[in-house]
Design an enzyme around this catalytic site. Structure first.
Site, mmCIF file in Angstrom:
data_model
loop_
_atom_site.group_PDB
_atom_site.id
_atom_site.type_symbol
_atom_site.label_atom_id
_atom_site.label_comp_id
_atom_site.label_asym_id
_atom_site.label_seq_id
_atom_site.Cartn_x
_atom_site.Cartn_y
_atom_site.Cartn_z
ATOM 1 N N ASN A 9 4.451 -19.276 -14.255
ATOM 2 C CA ASN A 9 4.932 -19.082 -12.881
ATOM 3 C C ASN A 9 5.639 -20.364 -12.472
ATOM 4 O O ASN A 9 4.987 -21.383 -12.232
ATOM 5 C CB ASN A 9 3.728 -18.791 -11.972
ATOM 6 C CG ASN A 9 4.102 -18.719 -10.504
ATOM 7 O OD1 ASN A 9 5.282 -18.709 -10.154
ATOM 8 N ND2 ASN A 9 3.088 -18.690 -9.636
ATOM 9 N N LYS A 11 7.183 -20.907 -9.802
ATOM 10 C CA LYS A 11 7.121 -21.126 -8.346
ATOM 11 C C LYS A 11 8.520 -21.518 -7.831
ATOM 12 O O LYS A 11 9.509 -21.012 -8.344
ATOM 13 C CB LYS A 11 6.051 -22.168 -7.995
ATOM 14 C CG LYS A 11 4.700 -21.816 -8.639
ATOM 15 C CD LYS A 11 3.557 -22.635 -8.135
ATOM 16 C CE LYS A 11 2.267 -22.214 -8.853
ATOM 17 N NZ LYS A 11 1.097 -22.889 -8.331
ATOM 18 N N HIS A 96 -0.159 -13.814 -5.055
ATOM 19 C CA HIS A 96 -0.491 -15.209 -5.384
ATOM 20 C C HIS A 96 -1.075 -15.880 -4.140
ATOM 21 O O HIS A 96 -0.636 -15.616 -3.013
ATOM 22 C CB HIS A 96 0.758 -15.953 -5.860
ATOM 23 C CG HIS A 96 0.440 -17.277 -6.478
ATOM 24 N ND1 HIS A 96 0.144 -18.382 -5.711
ATOM 25 C CD2 HIS A 96 0.322 -17.655 -7.770
ATOM 26 C CE1 HIS A 96 -0.126 -19.396 -6.525
ATOM 27 N NE2 HIS A 96 -0.025 -18.983 -7.778
ATOM 28 N N GLU A 98 -0.619 -18.655 -2.884
ATOM 29 C CA GLU A 98 0.379 -19.347 -2.051
ATOM 30 C C GLU A 98 1.097 -18.366 -1.128
ATOM 31 O O GLU A 98 1.478 -18.722 -0.018
ATOM 32 C CB GLU A 98 1.364 -20.122 -2.952
ATOM 33 C CG GLU A 98 0.675 -21.345 -3.549
ATOM 34 C CD GLU A 98 1.201 -21.791 -4.907
ATOM 35 O OE1 GLU A 98 2.290 -21.357 -5.318
ATOM 36 O OE2 GLU A 98 0.493 -22.574 -5.571
ATOM 37 N N GLU A 166 -7.318 -17.005 -10.093
ATOM 38 C CA GLU A 166 -6.849 -18.370 -9.849
ATOM 39 C C GLU A 166 -7.606 -18.954 -8.667
ATOM 40 O O GLU A 166 -7.249 -18.687 -7.508
ATOM 41 C CB GLU A 166 -5.355 -18.371 -9.514
ATOM 42 C CG GLU A 166 -4.465 -17.803 -10.602
ATOM 43 C CD GLU A 166 -3.028 -18.295 -10.468
ATOM 44 O OE1 GLU A 166 -2.559 -18.922 -11.418
ATOM 45 O OE2 GLU A 166 -2.398 -18.078 -9.420
ATOM 46 N N GLY A 172 -2.839 -26.676 -9.264
ATOM 47 C CA GLY A 172 -2.054 -27.902 -9.110
ATOM 48 C C GLY A 172 -2.882 -29.145 -8.821
ATOM 49 O O GLY A 172 -2.343 -30.164 -8.394
ATOM 50 N N SER A 212 -4.509 -25.198 -13.155
ATOM 51 C CA SER A 212 -4.565 -26.419 -13.964
ATOM 52 C C SER A 212 -4.797 -26.172 -15.457
ATOM 53 O O SER A 212 -5.493 -26.949 -16.111
ATOM 54 C CB SER A 212 -5.614 -27.382 -13.399
ATOM 55 O OG SER A 212 -5.242 -27.786 -12.077
#
Ligand code: 13P
Length: 249
Positions: A9, A11, A96, A98, A166, A172, A212
């Site tokens: 991904n 992003k 996702h 985010e 996730e 991250g 990660s």
């Protein structure tokens, strides 16, 4: 029985020059790897069409990071599943964390988007995962159960969806749950899928871990029985890192 999927991904990262990394991945995706591991790259949508063209013939699939639930209409700036398919996508990430956080997407929104993706015969990669506060409160399992129940469309088959677990706090940050925690939650997701879709479908559905993932920790995570691949952010931007994870799978 379940062929691992390693999905990248990108992003909101990547310009045309980044397609060089994709070309390097394509060269490194040997017939031996191709037989054993599926590979998918989800670039920003500006690169979807050229990425699909540069991956052509390599066996690497290309996907998108979101779509609108509706087929068409007055939705400025949005993209339908059909448009993404037309642009070369064979999969779309939905829900996702985010997007759930930045755009207020609910489980019902995610389910509607997944239905749109499946309606275009693409693979819906449905993301779930708890926040740090939810994990610290001992609610990780119940939060993820609720997200899976609310986000997975009824009656789907194992080749139409992938679940990506996730944990928000692992994205991250360089942090990952313990191996035992990943094993526990993946097994629990499969149990939830069995209740929703039946045991047979649940046994065939791939559940990816994301957060990660790097070449250095991929082997241990991907060795778990209920981990069927990875959804990779940062480490999917560079061919050398991403191929290290594909090789671990
Ligand atoms: P990182 O691999 O950068 O932690 O991102 C994970 C992710 O959010 C993939 O969708």
């Amino acid at each position: 029985m379940r062929k691992p999927l390693v999905a990248g991904n990108w992003k909101m990262n990547g310009l045309r020059a980044s397609l060089l990394e994709l070309s390097m991945m394509a060269r490194a995706y040997t017939p031996v790897l191709r037989a054993r591991v599926e590979m998918l790259i989800c670039p920003p949508v500006t690169l979807l069409f050229p990425a699909a063209a540069s991956a052509l013939g390599s066996g690497i699939k290309v996907g998108a990071q979101d779509c609108h639930a509706k087929a068409s209409g007055a939705h400025t700036g949005d993209l339908s599943a059909e448009m993404l398919f037309d642009g070369g996508a064979s999969a779309v990430i939905v829900g996702h964390s985010e997007r759930r956080a930045d755009h207020g997407e609910t489980d019902a929104d995610v389910k509607a988007k997944a239905e749109a993706v499946i309606g275009q015969a693409m693979l819906a990669i449905i993301c779930v995962g708890e926040t740090r506060a939810q994990r610290e409160a001992g609610k990780a399992l119940s939060v993820v159960q609720k997200q899976v129940k609310g986000s997975v469309p009824a009656g789907v088959s194992a080749d139409q969806i992938v679940i990506a677990y996730e944990p928000v706090w692992a994205i991250g940050t360089g942090l990952t749950p313990t191996i035992a925690d990943i094993a526990e939650i993946h097994a629990d997701i499969r149990k939830t899928l069995a209740r929703l879709l039946g045991k047979e479908t649940a046994a065939k559905t791939r559940i990816l871990y994301g957060g990660s993932v790097k070449p250095s920790n991929a082997k241990e995570i991907l060795a778990l029985a209920d981990v069927d691949g990875a959804l990779v952010g940062g480490a999917s931007l560079k061919a050398v890192d991403f191929m290290g994870i594909v090789e671990a799978a």
